[in-house]
Scaffold this active site. Structure first.
Site, PDB file in Angstrom:
ATOM      1  CG  ASP A 294      -2.105   0.979   1.031  1.00 11.40           C
ATOM      2  OD1 ASP A 294      -2.418   1.343  -0.118  1.00 11.40           O
ATOM      3  OD2 ASP A 294      -2.698   1.397   2.056  1.00 11.40           O
ATOM      4  CB  SER A 339      -2.511   8.562   3.918  1.00 11.58           C
ATOM      5  OG  SER A 339      -1.156   8.892   4.110  1.00 11.58           O
TER       6      SER A 339
END
Length: 416
Positions: A294, A339
């Site tokens: 990610d 994030s």
């Protein structure tokens, strides 16, 4: 050694002095390659009476299938969700750099964006094989915008969408095209989502559940319609509750259709998931665990402010937080919303092994075999079976990458 020109025009490469990961076990044997594929040495010896043209000494290292990252948003200053006249060049930058982390194939991932961004970026990113130019692209991962506002995480709320017209029309209006798309992450509780799941699966696209407030029955319904993945388990979904475990409950659900496996992504960076939670997931459903980075723009860059789609991200140590919306003449406000990560895949493999106490084999397969099985490509990637693509990573005993190979060709080697 005897030449094989009478047997084949292509040279035969023999990797020696290595432990190879085959059939879930590290085995002390050689690996033979020709034409970018893994050879059965018995057929080579007895049917063709062939020999190696070249021997490569692995120095006693571990030879494993190349890593596959199915969720990576960018890195090294590149943000895949930024509209660009040359998005493919940005993908190429990341593809080259991740070779040093053992990644041989990946799915460039776009977070929630306005339709104009998808319409500009998607046509520029094509499925292609890897090589010296970089890791191969297996297809795009579109994470959003059909997700829950309540669990949006770092996704900008103003660009979230629902299935207003009930299906494919919404997808095409948003994305413009589904060509070269491998994975779509959506929230299964959205109205009309189940028909969308079914249509996407019929097109050969993997559907992942994430950024969602779905309960277990909604998640199970999505799986019955074809969904097979969970995007970054535990993150951006309802927390586990004993009366309704939500999407997390899919790991031990008795409603999964026979012969099906639900896979789940884990960001094993030591930040997104507590080691105890990582252990719980692995022990509950080890064969479904897929390591993902990610990773965002700031992977490989120093601390400071960077972008992720329409958001500004602040890097503090190993943490990446949403700093605010990317607007002209506005300073970042700052939040503590995570994030994405700045971890690399080899870091995740090492942390996963250390945190769970799993075997070396399990750690390596979570970054290779399992993502290949998820995408339905394990007949050619994610393992070292005869006939599979010779995408390899050579590691030392500490699981640090020493060299990376694509189709049997060395594409990166450590200088140390």
């Amino acid at each position: 050694m005897p030449s094989n020109k009478s047997v084949s025009d292509s040279p035969i490469i023999q990797f020696i002095n290595c432990r190879i990961l085959r059939e879930h076990t590290l085995q002390r044997e050689d690996l033979w390659i020709r034409d970018g594929k893994i050879l059965d040495p018995e057929k080579l010896f007895f049917d063709e009476q062939g020999y190696a043209d070249q021997q490569l000494d692995c120095g006693g290292g571990v030879l494993a299938p190349g890593f596959i990252d199915v969720q990576i948003n960018g890195g090294y200053g590149v943000d895949f969700s930024q509209p660009s006249e040359d998005a493919s060049a940005g993908v190429g930058v990341v593809a080259r750099k991740i070779l040093e982390h053992g990644v041989t194939s990946f799915c460039p991932t776009l977070v929630t964006s306005p339709p104009a961004v998808y319409h500009k970026v998607l046509p520029q990113v094509k499925v292609h094989k890897g090589g010296r130019h970089g890791a191969g692209v297996l297809g795009l991962h579109l994470e959003g915008p059909f997700i829950s506002a309540e669990k949006k995480g770092a996704h900008p709320e103003q660009f979230l969408r629902t299935f207003r017209s009930g299906g494919m029309e919404d997808l095409m209006e948003t994305y413009g095209s589904l060509e070269d798309v491998a994975i779509v992450t959506l929230a299964p509780e959205l109205p009309h989502s189940q028909s969308v799941v079914r249509m996407l699966c019929q097109k050969g696209i993997t559907v992942s559940l994430g950024h969602s407030v779905a309960d277990l029955s909604q998640a199970e319904d999505a799986v019955r319609h074809g969904a097979s993945f969970i995007t970054h388990l535990f993150n951006a979904m309802l927390p586990f509750h004993h009366r309704d475990p939500g999407i997390v409950g899919l790991l031990t659900s008795d409603q999964i259709p026979a012969g099906r496996t639900v896979f789940y992504g884990m960001i094993a960076d030591g930040i997104h998931t507590n080691p105890a939670a990582l252990r719980i997931a692995h022990r509950a459903h080890p064969s479904g665990l897929v390591l993902v980075t990610d990773a965002i723009t700031a992977m490989g860059l120093p601390p400071g402010h960077h972008t992720l789609g329409q958001q500004v991200i602040e890097i503090q140590g190993l943490h990446a937080y949403v700093a605010g919306l990317r607007l002209p003449h506005s300073g970042p406000a700052g939040t503590k919303t995570l994030s994405g990560s700045i971890a690399t895949m080899d870091m995740c493999v090492r942390h996963f092994k250390q945190a769970t106490g799993c075997s070396v084999e399990e750690a390596l397969e979570a970054a290779s075999l399992h993502p290949a099985q998820l995408l339905g490509i394990s007949h050619r990637k994610g393992n070292l079976d005869y006939g599979a693509d010779a995408d390899l990573v050579l590691l030392d005993d500490g699981l640090r990458v020493r060299a990376t190979y694509i189709s049997g060709e060395e594409v990166w080697r450590t200088e140390a």
